[in-house]
Write a protein that holds these residues in place. Sequence first.
Motif, PDB file in Angstrom:
ATOM      1  N   VAL A 152     -17.727  -3.620  44.126  1.00 30.94           N
ATOM      2  CA  VAL A 152     -16.626  -3.535  43.164  1.00 30.94           C
ATOM      3  C   VAL A 152     -16.175  -2.095  43.003  1.00 30.94           C
ATOM      4  O   VAL A 152     -14.962  -1.805  42.988  1.00 30.94           O
ATOM      5  CB  VAL A 152     -17.066  -4.141  41.808  1.00 30.94           C
TER       6      VAL A 152
ATOM      7  N   GLU B 182     -14.441  -6.382  33.219  1.00 32.06           N
ATOM      8  CA  GLU B 182     -14.378  -6.591  34.668  1.00 32.06           C
ATOM      9  C   GLU B 182     -15.747  -6.949  35.234  1.00 32.06           C
ATOM     10  O   GLU B 182     -15.872  -7.869  36.060  1.00 32.06           O
ATOM     11  CB  GLU B 182     -13.848  -5.331  35.350  1.00 32.06           C
TER      12      GLU B 182
ATOM     13  N   PHE C 286     -16.403 -10.377  37.215  1.00 29.31           N
ATOM     14  CA  PHE C 286     -16.925 -10.426  38.582  1.00 29.31           C
ATOM     15  C   PHE C 286     -18.259 -11.177  38.636  1.00 29.31           C
ATOM     16  O   PHE C 286     -18.509 -11.961  39.552  1.00 29.31           O
ATOM     17  CB  PHE C 286     -17.104  -9.004  39.131  1.00 29.31           C
TER      18      PHE C 286
ATOM     19  N   SER D  17      -6.911 -16.122  37.285  1.00 25.43           N
ATOM     20  CA  SER D  17      -7.035 -15.275  38.479  1.00 25.43           C
ATOM     21  C   SER D  17      -7.018 -16.121  39.747  1.00 25.43           C
ATOM     22  O   SER D  17      -6.409 -15.738  40.757  1.00 25.43           O
ATOM     23  CB  SER D  17      -8.315 -14.440  38.404  1.00 25.43           C
TER      24      SER D  17
ATOM     25  N   LEU E  54     -11.114 -10.668  43.433  1.00 26.93           N
ATOM     26  CA  LEU E  54     -11.867 -11.369  42.402  1.00 26.93           C
ATOM     27  C   LEU E  54     -12.333 -12.738  42.899  1.00 26.93           C
ATOM     28  O   LEU E  54     -13.481 -13.133  42.692  1.00 26.93           O
ATOM     29  CB  LEU E  54     -11.003 -11.556  41.151  1.00 26.93           C
TER      30      LEU E  54
END
Length: 752
Positions: free
Chosen positions: A11, A23, A27, A287, A381
């Motif tokens: 990441v 985030e 993730f 997402s 993602l």
Amino acid sequence: MSLADSDRELVVDELGRDPTRAEAALFENLWSEHCAYRSSRPLLGAFDSEGDQVVVGPGDDAAVVALPDPSGDGYSDTYITLGVESHNHPSYVDPFDGAATGVGGIVRDTMSMGAYPIALADSLYFGEFAEPRSAARRTKSDDVDREHSRYLFEGVVEGISHYGNCIGVPTVAGSVDFHPDYEGNPLVNVACVGLTDADRMVTAEAQEPGNKLVLVGNATGRDGLGGASFASEDLSEDAETEDRPAVQVGDPYSEKLLVEANEVLVEERLVQSARDLGAAGLGGASSELVAKGGLGAEIELDRVHQREPNMNALEILLAESQERMCYEVRPGDVDRVQEIAERFDLGCSVIGEVTDGNYVCTFEGEDGERETVVDAPAEFLGDGAPMNDLPAEEPPEPAVDRPDVPLREAYESVVGSPTTASKRWVYRQYDHEVGVRTSVLPGDDAALVAIRETEDEDGVGTGLAISAGADPLWTECAPYDGARAVALENATNLAAKGATPLAAVDCLNGGNPEKPDVYGGFKGIVDGLADMCADLSVPVVGGNVSLYNDSPSGPIPPTPTVAMVGTKAGYDAPPMAAAEEGELLLVGDRSLGGDDGAQPLGGSEYLARNGGSDEFPALPADPESFVAALAAVADADHVQATHDVSHGGLAVALAEMVHEDAGLRVALPEQGGLGSQREQTGLLFNEQPGRVLVQTTDPDAVREAFVGVAPVASIGEGTNDGRLELTTFWTELTYDAAEIADLRSVIADTME
């Protein structure tokens, strides 16, 4: 929730900075085993998902399959959707809400394709809740908490029935199995069939930058936080208390409103794309929606309608509160969507819009400053998680240790087993006729529902047959061949009702894949299922993977639940129940086709109840021809009854056909070398798949239909006395219908 160090490095490399707290959590959830299939995706390429009937295959919320055209020429513009999900860990922690929200989630997956849900099927697997199955298992079973198994069983059935009944979707098919290795980790696999057409169909692929993202449904709370991560770990001893916040709480009455509102939105062409809010909540749904379209989004998290005060950005992003849908809507249609939501008393928030940039989420903090909490490429993602390369060990060959048990004792132990017993206690709690489509009810080999939307010029519509289930004894004994048998058995169930298999979805359940022996068993069920479905020309159009079904009591057996559908003209099917007259034929038993001796007993209820082990039976060489011939025979006028022979073998199949008005007089044949007590016992209790009982007034026609396909043997006839008379060359058993019903009532007797 915590992001693994190796994942964090990836990441950081992609973002060029450390991830924010939100985030990192996003993730961690989207890259979990539950969402990313990190251990299973390398294996799933074995499945053939293509076919002229396949409109949308794997990768969306549900698959879409075209039904045959009534003219007999190709496929029509009437589609069904197929989806299956697991809710295993939540159902251990909170059996009622865990199972209920599993139903809600698969129904919303159906809705997101523009389909109306018309049928549910549930396949359930629990630990022992009765006496030990055999002396061989007694040491292990002595430590089993049967009261806890009953608690889980009762809660799960109640959760499914409550949710399904409240939303008005019939539960028409499924299975229930009991095995000691599910004590610490039960399985709850739920499938849903929906109905749509070419004009109404929607997908989860965002269409155009500038379109708005609209959240419709219940307000967001803090329930279900980290659910995807929780589902990707072994269950711990204190899971029932420590992991309770990860379990969602369902509201079927809101779901019913959402179902009807979704129908209006689809009918008015207001939805450009849609995604159910399931694993990883809003962050997962939004997402994935834009990533599938190669796009991005800008979302203002504080615009989400909430039911709890002071929720922070991470909670809003990842909460798995139920009964919510994310829609992509044209700007000019937003007002109409809000009107429809208000009409159905549903919350509605315009939370952002589709862009051609990154996936960006912002949040206004207590100081009034708007903070960017997520800014990452949507495709990274969704698809950036590295796949696992895990070692796999081949399962050992089972030893041959066949016990000799007196026939009456063996028969009653198998017919009276909870796994083979009547499941009426379960399905009588479900409303299986709401929607007035159900033609063949639960308790038969397969359910049959009416698709009137496909009627031809004579007013004959399409009957859609549905079968779902697995057999953990089969796949425990032989993961590869056992999984092949599971696929064939479901296809046989459909064909026994006169239906030709159309498509399948699977729910692949396994233990901790980091254990080589567990991963080897899981690989075996994937390959076996894929190979048999290919042999049957049945595309596997979607599914679900659930790993880390492991607990302090050990891993579950590898469990490949299959939900398969087939079609036929009309809504009539031969019953499972015997008729008063007519010859009874056993079709497909390889030991009657000239081979020496009966098939092996591996994977059978006979061994589970009486101890011992054996090889798994051989499968037919041409399963597709067998299934096709059976489907044609079952629809013939001379056929009075048909019944698949599988769990519990011929012993259970015969018992299931007998009822108060008709019985069966059966003599086990001695052909094929079946001249000894051991061999005839094997014929009665082996569970070789690809067999069926056919009762007919024209046995020659049945024999002719299976020439070159499967052996056919006459084993008896119908009677009008409601008795089962079973004769072997050394003894005879006789039971009347009431005695058989009493043997098969162990579930009801235990639970009531």
